[in-house]
Design an enzyme around this catalytic site. Structure first.
Site, mmCIF file in Angstrom:
data_model
loop_
_atom_site.group_PDB
_atom_site.id
_atom_site.type_symbol
_atom_site.label_atom_id
_atom_site.label_comp_id
_atom_site.label_asym_id
_atom_site.label_seq_id
_atom_site.Cartn_x
_atom_site.Cartn_y
_atom_site.Cartn_z
ATOM 1 N N LYS A 13 -1.061 -1.053 -4.257
ATOM 2 C CA LYS A 13 -2.188 -0.125 -4.197
ATOM 3 C C LYS A 13 -1.610 1.272 -4.262
ATOM 4 O O LYS A 13 -0.931 1.728 -3.342
ATOM 5 C CB LYS A 13 -3.003 -0.327 -2.921
ATOM 6 C CG LYS A 13 -4.168 0.646 -2.796
ATOM 7 C CD LYS A 13 -4.900 0.489 -1.461
ATOM 8 C CE LYS A 13 -5.978 1.549 -1.307
ATOM 9 N NZ LYS A 13 -6.637 1.479 0.029
ATOM 10 N N TYR A 35 0.859 -1.184 0.000
ATOM 11 C CA TYR A 35 0.000 0.000 0.000
ATOM 12 C C TYR A 35 0.894 1.232 0.000
ATOM 13 O O TYR A 35 1.536 1.549 0.999
ATOM 14 C CB TYR A 35 -0.890 -0.039 1.233
ATOM 15 C CG TYR A 35 -1.968 1.021 1.322
ATOM 16 C CD1 TYR A 35 -2.139 1.999 0.348
ATOM 17 C CD2 TYR A 35 -2.838 1.043 2.404
ATOM 18 C CE1 TYR A 35 -3.136 2.945 0.438
ATOM 19 C CE2 TYR A 35 -3.839 1.986 2.519
ATOM 20 C CZ TYR A 35 -3.981 2.937 1.545
ATOM 21 O OH TYR A 35 -4.971 3.886 1.650
#
Length: 303
Positions: A166, A138
């Site tokens: 992400k 992330y």
């Protein structure tokens, strides 16, 4: 048997519903999951920022995982978010998720401590080497102050189970930079609702969504239209959606999106303290945005 994660399509960062007594509302959680499946999402992510990860206990995360696996029924992969303060605890949570049937992980950099590049790579490496599960990193320096850079990814690319990113830096040109540097080595998923269409046009493989928790059909149709190259049709939905999507880029995104999910019948407003439900003028403003969108909800044509 784990469900394969292909890192394509829409992955909701799921809300965690609570009861008025501050317990998990697993039946409402299941209702939302079923709506996601019916809309055509390609994966679940539990215990993320929208899922109020910092307030959940490990047994609660396991309970959410078990219910998501039940609804996924061997068809929809379930990812568990790992957002811990220490490497040891992150490893323990990753191994617990794997032992309880998770299909993959979303992995944040160290929480609270502002780790440098060497420390962050060591953290990611230690977690990745502790599990066989596929991992999505992330990248959100906007909120978490740690950027995952190209040189860091060069080191991490040696770990086969680190498979996706992400991308939530709010600089969507990072999609191009990672593609230029690594080709298809990493799958890329847009992580900012208000940049979703742009991310897909630039080549993102998927979308980790927030407002999908309240509007799963619109989210999936928008993604599918964009992937199919039907940009004008996608833009029409995106224009309608934007005031709602902006509720995701706010410190009270959890309260905002829980209110939206309440109005669409697949959520409730209960949050876990220290968060409190919206009240007064603040609630009225958000409610007005949601009600205006509901009054003009588009007629959807699948891509």
């Amino acid at each position: 048997m784990n469900v394969a994660v292909n890192w394509q399509g829409v992955y909701p960062a799921l809300l965690t519903p609570f009861t008025a007594d501050d317990e998990l509302d697993l039946d409402l959680f299941e209702k939302n999951l079923i709506a996601q499946v019916q809309a055509g999402v390609k994966g679940f992510i539990i215990g993320g920022s929208l899922g109020e990860a910092s307030t959940l206990t490990r047994p609660e995360k396991v309970a959410l995982l078990e219910r998501a696996l039940k609804v996924g029924d061997g068809r929809i992969p379930t990812l568990v978010n790992i957002a811990e303060q220490s490497t040891r605890e992150a490893i323990a949570c990753a191994q617990e998720a794997e032992a309880n049937g998770a299909d993959g992980l979303m992995l944040l950099p160290p929480m609270r401590y502002y780790a440098d590049a060497r420390e962050t790579v060591a953290f990611f490496t230690a977690v990745a080497q502790s599990t066989s599960l596929p991992i999505m990193l992330y990248n959100n320096p906007f909120d978490y102050k740690i950027a995952i850079t190209i040189p860091m990814l060069e080191e991490l690319s040696a770990l086969p189970n680190i498979q996706a990113i992400k991308e939530s830096s709010r600089d969507i040109t990072n999609i191009i930079r990672v593609r230029n540097a690594f080709g298809d080595r990493f799958k890329l998923l847009g992580g900012v609702d208000t940049l979703a269409l742009e991310s897909i046009v630039l080549g993102a493989d998927g979308w980790v969504g927030g407002l999908v928790d309240a509007f799963p059909e619109e989210t999936v149709v928008l993604y599918d239209l964009a992937v199919a190259g039907k940009i004008e049709e996608a833009r029409a939905i995106y224009s309608w959606f934007m005031p709602l999507l902006e509720l995701d880029i706010h410190p009270k995104l959890v309260q905002n999106i829980k209110l939206a999910a309440t109005l669409t019948g697949i959520g409730s407003e209960y949050v876990r303290a220290p968060r409190l439900p919206l009240i007064g003028d603040e609630r009225a403003r958000v409610l007005g945005i949601i009600e205006s969108a509901l009054a003009t909800r588009p007629v959807l044509t699948p891509a």
